[in-house]
Write a protein that holds these residues in place. Sequence first.
Motif, PDB file in Angstrom:
ATOM      1  N   ILE A  84      21.253  10.811 -12.778  1.00  0.00           N
ATOM      2  CA  ILE A  84      20.499   9.627 -13.170  1.00  0.00           C
ATOM      3  C   ILE A  84      19.043  10.077 -13.270  1.00  0.00           C
ATOM      4  N   VAL A  85      18.436   9.817 -14.421  1.00  0.00           N
ATOM      5  CA  VAL A  85      17.047  10.223 -14.639  1.00  0.00           C
ATOM      6  C   VAL A  85      16.163   8.994 -14.785  1.00  0.00           C
ATOM      7  N   ASP A  86      14.864   9.229 -14.667  1.00  0.00           N
ATOM      8  CA  ASP A  86      13.850   8.191 -14.836  1.00  0.00           C
ATOM      9  C   ASP A  86      14.084   7.017 -13.870  1.00  0.00           C
ATOM     10  N   VAL A  87      14.393   7.339 -12.617  1.00  0.00           N
ATOM     11  CA  VAL A  87      14.711   6.323 -11.604  1.00  0.00           C
ATOM     12  C   VAL A  87      13.430   5.618 -11.148  1.00  0.00           C
ATOM     13  N   ARG A  88      13.534   4.298 -11.043  1.00  0.00           N
ATOM     14  CA  ARG A  88      12.414   3.459 -10.613  1.00  0.00           C
ATOM     15  C   ARG A  88      12.904   2.409  -9.624  1.00  0.00           C
ATOM     16  N   PHE A  89      11.987   1.971  -8.772  1.00  0.00           N
ATOM     17  CA  PHE A  89      12.264   0.897  -7.811  1.00  0.00           C
ATOM     18  C   PHE A  89      11.367  -0.288  -8.124  1.00  0.00           C
ATOM     19  N   THR A  90      11.868  -1.464  -7.839  1.00  0.00           N
ATOM     20  CA  THR A  90      11.056  -2.670  -7.920  1.00  0.00           C
ATOM     21  C   THR A  90      11.537  -3.645  -6.854  1.00  0.00           C
ATOM     22  N   THR A  91      10.640  -4.505  -6.429  1.00  0.00           N
ATOM     23  CA  THR A  91      11.000  -5.533  -5.452  1.00  0.00           C
ATOM     24  C   THR A  91      10.515  -6.880  -5.945  1.00  0.00           C
ATOM     25  N   SER A  92      11.158  -7.926  -5.479  1.00  0.00           N
ATOM     26  CA  SER A  92      10.712  -9.278  -5.803  1.00  0.00           C
ATOM     27  C   SER A  92      11.143 -10.222  -4.690  1.00  0.00           C
ATOM     28  N   MET A  93      10.344 -11.242  -4.507  1.00  0.00           N
ATOM     29  CA  MET A  93      10.686 -12.267  -3.524  1.00  0.00           C
ATOM     30  C   MET A  93      11.724 -13.195  -4.140  1.00  0.00           C
ATOM     31  N   ILE A  94      12.792 -13.468  -3.406  1.00  0.00           N
ATOM     32  CA  ILE A  94      13.842 -14.370  -3.871  1.00  0.00           C
ATOM     33  C   ILE A  94      13.626 -15.760  -3.270  1.00  0.00           C
ATOM     34  N   ALA A  95      13.325 -15.782  -2.000  1.00  0.00           N
ATOM     35  CA  ALA A  95      13.066 -17.021  -1.266  1.00  0.00           C
ATOM     36  C   ALA A  95      12.163 -16.652  -0.096  1.00  0.00           C
TER      37      ALA A  95
END
Length: 110
Positions: free
Chosen positions: A80-91
């Motif tokens: 797997i290339v170009d791996v990125r992480f992101t986060t977001s608030m759900i509640a």
Amino acid sequence: MNHILVFTSEQVAGKQISQHLGLVRGNVIRSRHLGKDILAVFRMIIGGEISEYTKLMAESREQAIDRMVDEARELGADAIVDVRFTTSMIARGAAELLVFGTAVKFEANN
């Protein structure tokens, strides 16, 4: 079970990508634990690392990566290339951690 390599770069040194298999992703949604929140508030007052949250995020990252790798494995990927992480608030008190990348196959002679 084949081992899937995971890279944050678009290319892999010494490897030639022969096929892009598509987007793969893994996510996890976690909520905080009341008992750990109490300890965290105390640590915020006195200062220092909030190890309860550090551990929670580390476990979440590993679980999300495992899910992404499983998806890539189902496609027959080598990496797997170009791996990125992101986060977001759900509640309030709950967040999603998402990891994503591109599943690829390498040329057979690499």
